[in-house]
Design an enzyme around this catalytic site. Structure first.
Site, PDB file in Angstrom:
ATOM      1  N   SER A 182      -0.139   0.988  -3.888  1.00  0.00           N
ATOM      2  CA  SER A 182      -0.498   2.391  -3.633  1.00  0.00           C
ATOM      3  C   SER A 182      -0.832   3.083  -4.944  1.00  0.00           C
ATOM      4  O   SER A 182      -0.074   2.996  -5.910  1.00  0.00           O
ATOM      5  CB  SER A 182       0.646   3.135  -2.957  1.00  0.00           C
ATOM      6  OG  SER A 182       0.314   4.517  -2.828  1.00  0.00           O
ATOM      7  N   VAL A 231       2.754   2.110 -11.687  1.00  0.00           N
ATOM      8  CA  VAL A 231       2.124   0.867 -12.139  1.00  0.00           C
ATOM      9  C   VAL A 231       0.727   0.720 -11.530  1.00  0.00           C
ATOM     10  O   VAL A 231      -0.211   0.291 -12.208  1.00  0.00           O
ATOM     11  CB  VAL A 231       3.007  -0.360 -11.824  1.00  0.00           C
ATOM     12  CG1 VAL A 231       2.324  -1.653 -12.240  1.00  0.00           C
ATOM     13  CG2 VAL A 231       4.352  -0.238 -12.531  1.00  0.00           C
ATOM     14  N   CYS A 232       0.555   1.124 -10.286  1.00  0.00           N
ATOM     15  CA  CYS A 232      -0.762   1.044  -9.636  1.00  0.00           C
ATOM     16  C   CYS A 232      -1.754   1.979 -10.311  1.00  0.00           C
ATOM     17  O   CYS A 232      -2.925   1.628 -10.519  1.00  0.00           O
ATOM     18  CB  CYS A 232      -0.654   1.373  -8.156  1.00  0.00           C
ATOM     19  SG  CYS A 232       0.415   0.241  -7.249  1.00  0.00           S
ATOM     20  N   ALA A 233      -1.295   3.167 -10.672  1.00  0.00           N
ATOM     21  CA  ALA A 233      -2.146   4.119 -11.377  1.00  0.00           C
ATOM     22  C   ALA A 233      -2.538   3.558 -12.740  1.00  0.00           C
ATOM     23  O   ALA A 233      -3.715   3.619 -13.130  1.00  0.00           O
ATOM     24  CB  ALA A 233      -1.438   5.461 -11.522  1.00  0.00           C
ATOM     25  N   THR A 235      -5.170   0.752 -12.327  1.00  0.00           N
ATOM     26  CA  THR A 235      -6.493   1.269 -11.996  1.00  0.00           C
ATOM     27  C   THR A 235      -7.129   1.943 -13.207  1.00  0.00           C
ATOM     28  O   THR A 235      -8.315   1.735 -13.492  1.00  0.00           O
ATOM     29  CB  THR A 235      -6.394   2.225 -10.793  1.00  0.00           C
ATOM     30  OG1 THR A 235      -5.802   1.499  -9.701  1.00  0.00           O
ATOM     31  CG2 THR A 235      -7.754   2.739 -10.373  1.00  0.00           C
TER      32      THR A 235
END
Length: 173
Positions: free
Chosen positions: A59, A64-66, A69
């Site tokens: 998500s 960590v996903c941010a 990306t």
């Protein structure tokens, strides 16, 4: 087919639905959705003709996903139209667009697997226990053949950016 213990989430073993995708495999087909002037579909055929990086995250609303990306967005800035770059999650397309606007994400597309989990099941990234995608990175050549595949062993850790980008750059010339 399920793969029990294939990855961990905060140290807890998780089960991934579907078979793992390996280097040399033809990428399985999928249908993702994104919002660009209206709801649009994206499938494997749309990506053929150029090398492609698929950055898979649970998500965009998590740290960590941010980071993942934003790092891929930064590293892809010099590659322009030579490659396709897509971040895949189960986030709604509208939420993904808001994230991209707020974080100035311009070098990759964000697309959602929220409708039928076709990507998660085909690429073996759907975590059965949590009903979200695991962290993974795939690089496909212009014909849709997998040239790099990483299922990050611990979901809360970042992928190997150097290896993934090296594989992509090697295909882009």
């Amino acid at each position: 087919m399920s793969r029990t213990g294939a990855i961990t989430f905060k140290g807890n073993p998780m089960t991934l639905a579907g078979a793992a995708v390996s280097v040399g495999d033809a990428a399985p087909d999928f249908t993702l959705h994104y919002f660009e002037g209206g709801m649009q579909k994206l499938d494997l055929a749309d990506l053929k003709g150029k090398p492609t990086i698929l950055s898979v995250v649970p998500s965009l609303d998590t740290g960590v996903c941010a980071i993942q990306t934003k790092k891929f967005n930064e590293h892809l800035s010099g590659m322009g139209d030579a490659v396709n770059a897509v971040t895949v999650s189960l986030d709604l397309p509208f939420a993904m667009n808001r994230f991209c606007g707020a974080e100035s994400i311009t070098n990759l597309r964000v697309a959602s697997d929220y409708q039928d989990r076709s990507f998660g099941n085909a690429f073996g990234t759907l975590i059965e226990e949590l009903k979200i995608l695991c962290r993974a990175v795939f690089v496909l050549d212009a014909n849709g053949v997998v040239q790099y595949a990483q299922y990050v062993p611990e979901v809360t850790e970042e992928p190997d950016y150097t290896a993934a980008l090296s594989a992509l750059k090697g295909l882009a010339g």
